[in-house]
Design an enzyme around this catalytic site. Structure first.
Site, PDB file in Angstrom:
ATOM      1  N   LYS A  83      74.828  11.132 121.073  1.00  0.00           N
ATOM      2  CA  LYS A  83      75.304  10.414 119.893  1.00  0.00           C
ATOM      3  C   LYS A  83      76.793  10.123 120.075  1.00  0.00           C
ATOM      4  O   LYS A  83      77.579  11.037 120.350  1.00  0.00           O
ATOM      5  CB  LYS A  83      75.087  11.319 118.680  1.00  0.00           C
ATOM      6  CG  LYS A  83      74.754  10.613 117.403  1.00  0.00           C
ATOM      7  CD  LYS A  83      74.468  11.692 116.364  1.00  0.00           C
ATOM      8  CE  LYS A  83      74.134  11.121 115.044  1.00  0.00           C
ATOM      9  NZ  LYS A  83      74.102  12.161 114.012  1.00  0.00           N
TER      10      LYS A  83
HETATM   11  C1  E4P Z   1      72.622  11.554 111.049  1.00  0.00           C
HETATM   12  O1  E4P Z   1      72.515  11.112 112.154  1.00  0.00           O
HETATM   13  C2  E4P Z   1      73.866  11.477 110.253  1.00  0.00           C
HETATM   14  O2  E4P Z   1      74.895  12.168 110.879  1.00  0.00           O
HETATM   15  C3  E4P Z   1      73.583  12.013 108.866  1.00  0.00           C
HETATM   16  O3  E4P Z   1      72.419  11.391 108.369  1.00  0.00           O
HETATM   17  C4  E4P Z   1      74.745  11.862 107.905  1.00  0.00           C
HETATM   18  O4  E4P Z   1      74.315  12.253 106.624  1.00  0.00           O
HETATM   19  P1  E4P Z   1      75.307  12.561 105.417  1.00  0.00           P
HETATM   20  O5  E4P Z   1      75.977  11.288 105.013  1.00  0.00           O
HETATM   21  O6  E4P Z   1      74.427  13.094 104.324  1.00  0.00           O
HETATM   22  O7  E4P Z   1      76.307  13.573 105.926  1.00  0.00           O
END
Ligand code: E4P
Length: 217
Positions: A83
């Protein structure tokens, strides 16, 4: 639509994997912190539970260090998906890694133009954050609609991974728009099954079944 669990907690991942409905997992530095676990250890453990992609995020901001971090992370397991943030260095890293056959999830996407860049960089997944978009006075689902339109216009292979999902309506809207994947906290995925008429129906059938005095086994 594929379902990814947005968590680094092992028990809910095991519970969801046992349903056969889980296609992958996403983590981020905040979720790792929340788990209280060692990043490498917990990522390896998750990769052993699910066959699908498990996103593990780099924390460097420059391309060279991102590549070094990615090198460490991709050795964890074959199903690790690196990522990277939606920055120029993140996109450079995405291009280099995907050219080399590594899965990449380009995260922190908040505009359709950013998603266009992620597709051009060959991203496996792009992660538009719908919940955080909503929190800031925008409509997260408009963003998903725009990305779907653009990707379909040019037949990009990059999968739209709806992230920052907060409730079941986000999941429903993502499916209606035709998003490829959504990642949600396990409790949101589990809540998809709930319906008061299902519960009421089971109650009624069981009451009548009991009255027959029969048994199946
Ligand atoms: C996933 O890949 C993201 O990092 C995550 O969904 C972020 O979610 P949040 O906005 O609830 O922290």
């Amino acid at each position: 639509m594929k379902f990814f669990a947005d968590t680094a907690e092992i028990e809910p991942i095991k519970e969801l994997a046992a349903t056969g409905l889980l296609d992958g997992v996403t983590t981020n530095p905040s979720l790792i912190h929340k788990s209280g676990r060692d990043f490498m250890e917990v990522t390896k453990e998750i990769c052993g539970i699910v066959d699908g992609p498990v996103s593990a995020e780099v924390v460097a901001l420059d391309h060279e260090t991102m590549m070094k971090e990615a090198e460490v992370l991709r050795k964890i397991a074959d199903n690790v998906c690196i990522k990277v943030p939606l920055t120029i260095d993140g996109l450079k890293t995405c291009k280099a890694l995907t050219d080399d056959g590594t899965m990449v999830n380009v995260t922190l996407c908040f505009s359709a133009n950013q998603a266009l860049l992620a597709a051009k960089a060959g991203a496996t997944f792009v992660s538009p954050f719908v919940g955080r978009h909503d929190d800031n006075g925008f409509d997260g689902m408009d963003l998903i609609r725009d990305i779907r339109l653009i990707y379909d216009n040019y037949l990009y292979d990059t999968e739209i991974l709806v992230a920052s999902v907060r409730h079941t309506t986000h999941v429903l809207e993502s499916a209606k728009i035709g998003a490829d994947v959504m990642t949600a906290p396990p409790k949101v995925i589990m809540a998809l099954v709930n319906h008061v008429l299902t519960d009421k129906g089971i109650e009624g059938f069981l009451k009548d079944w009991k009255a027959t005095g029969q048994s199946i086994i």
